[in-house]
Design a protein around this motif. Structure first.
Motif, PDB file in Angstrom:
ATOM      1  N   VAL A   1      67.509  32.511  52.037  1.00 38.22           N
ATOM      2  CA  VAL A   1      68.735  32.829  52.771  1.00 38.22           C
ATOM      3  C   VAL A   1      69.418  34.051  52.179  1.00 38.22           C
ATOM      4  CG1 VAL A   1      71.013  31.974  53.432  1.00 38.22           C
ATOM      5  CG2 VAL A   1      69.069  30.423  53.426  1.00 38.22           C
ATOM      6  N   VAL A   2      69.577  34.067  50.855  1.00 37.81           N
ATOM      7  CA  VAL A   2      70.269  35.173  50.183  1.00 37.81           C
ATOM      8  C   VAL A   2      69.308  35.848  49.208  1.00 37.81           C
ATOM      9  CG1 VAL A   2      72.231  35.839  48.741  1.00 37.81           C
ATOM     10  CG2 VAL A   2      72.465  33.930  50.344  1.00 37.81           C
ATOM     11  N   ILE A   3      69.207  37.169  49.334  1.00 39.06           N
ATOM     12  CA  ILE A   3      68.396  37.986  48.436  1.00 39.06           C
ATOM     13  C   ILE A   3      69.309  39.062  47.865  1.00 39.06           C
ATOM     14  CG2 ILE A   3      66.433  39.554  48.282  1.00 39.06           C
ATOM     15  CD1 ILE A   3      65.194  38.024  50.626  1.00 39.06           C
ATOM     16  N   ASP A   4      69.232  39.285  46.553  1.00 37.55           N
ATOM     17  CA  ASP A   4      70.124  40.278  45.939  1.00 37.55           C
ATOM     18  C   ASP A   4      69.578  41.697  46.105  1.00 37.55           C
ATOM     19  OD1 ASP A   4      68.201  40.698  43.932  1.00 37.55           O
ATOM     20  OD2 ASP A   4      69.315  39.582  42.413  1.00 37.55           O
ATOM     21  N   ALA A   5      70.301  42.667  45.589  1.00 36.68           N
ATOM     22  CA  ALA A   5      69.951  44.086  45.735  1.00 36.68           C
ATOM     23  C   ALA A   5      68.638  44.438  45.048  1.00 36.68           C
ATOM     24  CB  ALA A   5      71.079  44.952  45.186  1.00 36.68           C
ATOM     25  N   TYR A   6      68.166  43.591  44.133  1.00 32.43           N
ATOM     26  CA  TYR A   6      66.918  43.843  43.408  1.00 32.43           C
ATOM     27  C   TYR A   6      65.726  43.119  44.036  1.00 32.43           C
ATOM     28  CZ  TYR A   6      70.367  45.432  40.078  1.00 32.43           C
ATOM     29  OH  TYR A   6      71.420  46.073  39.499  1.00 32.43           O
ATOM     30  N   GLY A   7      65.957  42.447  45.159  1.00 39.89           N
ATOM     31  CA  GLY A   7      64.892  41.726  45.836  1.00 39.89           C
ATOM     32  C   GLY A   7      64.657  40.325  45.324  1.00 39.89           C
ATOM     33  N   ASN A   8      65.539  39.825  44.435  1.00 45.52           N
ATOM     34  CA  ASN A   8      65.409  38.465  43.905  1.00 45.52           C
ATOM     35  C   ASN A   8      66.004  37.472  44.891  1.00 45.52           C
ATOM     36  OD1 ASN A   8      64.409  39.379  41.339  1.00 45.52           O
ATOM     37  ND2 ASN A   8      66.493  40.002  40.878  1.00 45.52           N
ATOM     38  N   ILE A   9      65.288  36.386  45.120  1.00 45.22           N
ATOM     39  CA  ILE A   9      65.812  35.329  45.979  1.00 45.22           C
ATOM     40  C   ILE A   9      66.878  34.573  45.210  1.00 45.22           C
ATOM     41  CG2 ILE A   9      65.274  33.206  47.217  1.00 45.22           C
ATOM     42  CD1 ILE A   9      62.441  34.395  47.661  1.00 45.22           C
ATOM     43  N   VAL A  10      68.080  34.535  45.762  1.00 45.45           N
ATOM     44  CA  VAL A  10      69.221  33.887  45.120  1.00 45.45           C
ATOM     45  C   VAL A  10      69.374  32.458  45.638  1.00 45.45           C
ATOM     46  CG1 VAL A  10      71.732  34.002  44.805  1.00 45.45           C
ATOM     47  CG2 VAL A  10      70.371  36.097  44.784  1.00 45.45           C
ATOM     48  N   SER A  11      69.235  32.261  46.942  1.00 47.71           N
ATOM     49  CA  SER A  11      69.390  30.940  47.547  1.00 47.71           C
ATOM     50  C   SER A  11      68.371  30.750  48.659  1.00 47.71           C
ATOM     51  CB  SER A  11      70.798  30.770  48.131  1.00 47.71           C
ATOM     52  OG  SER A  11      71.771  30.875  47.130  1.00 47.71           O
ATOM     53  N   ARG A  12      67.882  29.522  48.761  1.00 49.72           N
ATOM     54  CA  ARG A  12      66.955  29.145  49.830  1.00 49.72           C
ATOM     55  C   ARG A  12      67.643  28.154  50.752  1.00 49.72           C
ATOM     56  NH1 ARG A  12      61.759  30.777  48.676  1.00 49.72           N
ATOM     57  NH2 ARG A  12      61.419  31.460  46.536  1.00 49.72           N
TER      58      ARG A  12
ATOM     59  N   GLU B   1      75.570  43.009  58.826  1.00 49.43           N
ATOM     60  CA  GLU B   1      75.601  44.419  58.469  1.00 49.43           C
ATOM     61  C   GLU B   1      75.749  44.542  56.957  1.00 49.43           C
ATOM     62  OE1 GLU B   1      78.230  46.856  60.755  1.00 49.43           O
ATOM     63  OE2 GLU B   1      77.875  45.666  62.544  1.00 49.43           O
ATOM     64  N   SER B   2      74.622  44.674  56.282  1.00 46.29           N
ATOM     65  CA  SER B   2      74.599  44.746  54.829  1.00 46.29           C
ATOM     66  C   SER B   2      73.337  45.471  54.388  1.00 46.29           C
ATOM     67  CB  SER B   2      74.616  43.336  54.232  1.00 46.29           C
ATOM     68  OG  SER B   2      74.319  43.370  52.861  1.00 46.29           O
TER      69      SER B   2
ATOM     70  N   GLY C   1      67.032  25.177  51.801  1.00 43.25           N
ATOM     71  CA  GLY C   1      67.117  23.784  51.362  1.00 43.25           C
ATOM     72  C   GLY C   1      67.918  23.546  50.095  1.00 43.25           C
ATOM     73  N   ASP C   2      68.440  24.589  49.468  1.00 48.19           N
ATOM     74  CA  ASP C   2      69.222  24.430  48.235  1.00 48.19           C
ATOM     75  C   ASP C   2      70.502  23.640  48.492  1.00 48.19           C
ATOM     76  OD1 ASP C   2      67.318  25.964  46.961  1.00 48.19           O
ATOM     77  OD2 ASP C   2      68.591  27.749  46.765  1.00 48.19           O
ATOM     78  N   VAL C   3      70.973  22.917  47.473  1.00 48.62           N
ATOM     79  CA  VAL C   3      72.212  22.143  47.609  1.00 48.62           C
ATOM     80  C   VAL C   3      73.438  23.055  47.623  1.00 48.62           C
ATOM     81  CG1 VAL C   3      71.225  20.072  46.562  1.00 48.62           C
ATOM     82  CG2 VAL C   3      72.468  21.696  45.139  1.00 48.62           C
ATOM     83  N   ARG C   4      73.261  24.290  47.178  1.00 46.55           N
ATOM     84  CA  ARG C   4      74.358  25.270  47.152  1.00 46.55           C
ATOM     85  C   ARG C   4      73.776  26.636  47.475  1.00 46.55           C
ATOM     86  NH1 ARG C   4      75.775  24.058  42.650  1.00 46.55           N
ATOM     87  NH2 ARG C   4      77.665  22.931  43.049  1.00 46.55           N
ATOM     88  N   TRP C   5      74.450  27.366  48.345  1.00 49.04           N
ATOM     89  CA  TRP C   5      74.056  28.750  48.602  1.00 49.04           C
ATOM     90  C   TRP C   5      75.032  29.652  47.881  1.00 49.04           C
ATOM     91  CZ3 TRP C   5      73.259  28.956  54.641  1.00 49.04           C
ATOM     92  CH2 TRP C   5      72.171  28.158  54.976  1.00 49.04           C
ATOM     93  N   ASP C   6      74.503  30.608  47.149  1.00 50.56           N
ATOM     94  CA  ASP C   6      75.324  31.582  46.444  1.00 50.56           C
ATOM     95  C   ASP C   6      75.384  32.861  47.285  1.00 50.56           C
ATOM     96  OD1 ASP C   6      76.563  33.367  44.750  1.00 50.56           O
ATOM     97  OD2 ASP C   6      75.168  33.083  43.093  1.00 50.56           O
ATOM     98  N   LEU C   7      76.514  33.093  47.916  1.00 48.14           N
ATOM     99  CA  LEU C   7      76.710  34.254  48.782  1.00 48.14           C
ATOM    100  C   LEU C   7      77.335  35.430  48.040  1.00 48.14           C
ATOM    101  CD1 LEU C   7      78.103  32.348  51.900  1.00 48.14           C
ATOM    102  CD2 LEU C   7      75.731  32.879  51.362  1.00 48.14           C
ATOM    103  N   SER C   8      77.442  35.322  46.730  1.00 56.23           N
ATOM    104  CA  SER C   8      78.090  36.357  45.915  1.00 56.23           C
ATOM    105  C   SER C   8      77.497  37.754  46.107  1.00 56.23           C
ATOM    106  CB  SER C   8      78.045  35.969  44.438  1.00 56.23           C
ATOM    107  OG  SER C   8      78.663  34.713  44.241  1.00 56.23           O
ATOM    108  N   PRO C   9      76.154  37.903  46.210  1.00 56.79           N
ATOM    109  CA  PRO C   9      75.628  39.258  46.408  1.00 56.79           C
ATOM    110  C   PRO C   9      76.145  39.918  47.692  1.00 56.79           C
ATOM    111  CG  PRO C   9      73.863  37.809  45.700  1.00 56.79           C
ATOM    112  CD  PRO C   9      75.064  36.939  45.995  1.00 56.79           C
TER     113      PRO C   9
ATOM    114  N   ALA D   1      63.261  42.477  55.983  1.00 54.95           N
ATOM    115  CA  ALA D   1      63.572  41.742  54.758  1.00 54.95           C
ATOM    116  C   ALA D   1      63.121  40.289  54.913  1.00 54.95           C
ATOM    117  CB  ALA D   1      65.069  41.793  54.463  1.00 54.95           C
ATOM    118  N   LEU D   2      62.801  39.653  53.803  1.00 56.32           N
ATOM    119  CA  LEU D   2      62.341  38.259  53.841  1.00 56.32           C
ATOM    120  C   LEU D   2      63.340  37.324  54.515  1.00 56.32           C
ATOM    121  CD1 LEU D   2      60.834  37.823  50.264  1.00 56.32           C
ATOM    122  CD2 LEU D   2      59.593  38.003  52.430  1.00 56.32           C
ATOM    123  N   ASN D   3      64.636  37.629  54.397  1.00 52.34           N
ATOM    124  CA  ASN D   3      65.653  36.731  54.934  1.00 52.34           C
ATOM    125  C   ASN D   3      66.199  37.182  56.290  1.00 52.34           C
ATOM    126  OD1 ASN D   3      67.058  38.948  53.965  1.00 52.34           O
ATOM    127  ND2 ASN D   3      68.757  37.748  53.170  1.00 52.34           N
TER     128      ASN D   3
END
Length: 90
Positions: free
Chosen positions: A36-47, A12-13, A49-57, A20-22
């Protein structure tokens, strides 16, 4: 696994909506380039296969998950174990 009935992320976000792509991966597990993570501007933050996922958004503060199979701080694990961790989190 048949994904025809997979309900999507169910988060719920405002950053994750049907369409949405994710929202829903095409396969299980998702492909390494799945966003996996897309920010409010539609930018992909984490995929996937990334070694780190940024869940900050999603959280509103700094929040990352490190899987241990790449450069960075934290314990190192084998690529196989890092993939298992990704599957569990996904």
């Amino acid at each position: 696994m048949n994904l025809a009935y997979f309900p999507g992320l169910q988060i719920e976000s405002a950053l994750s909506k049907a369409g949405a792509l994710n929202f829903k991966p095409e396969s299980r597990p998702p492909s390494p380039d799945f966003p996996v993570v897309i920010d409010a501007y539609g930018n992909i933050v984490s995929r996937y296969g990334d070694v780190r996922w940024d869940l900050s958004p999603w959280s509103g503060h700094t929040l990352t998950i490190y899987f241990g199979d790449g450069p960075g701080q934290g314990k190192k694990v084998s690529p196989q174990n890092a993939e298992l961790l990704r599957k569990v989190v996904a």
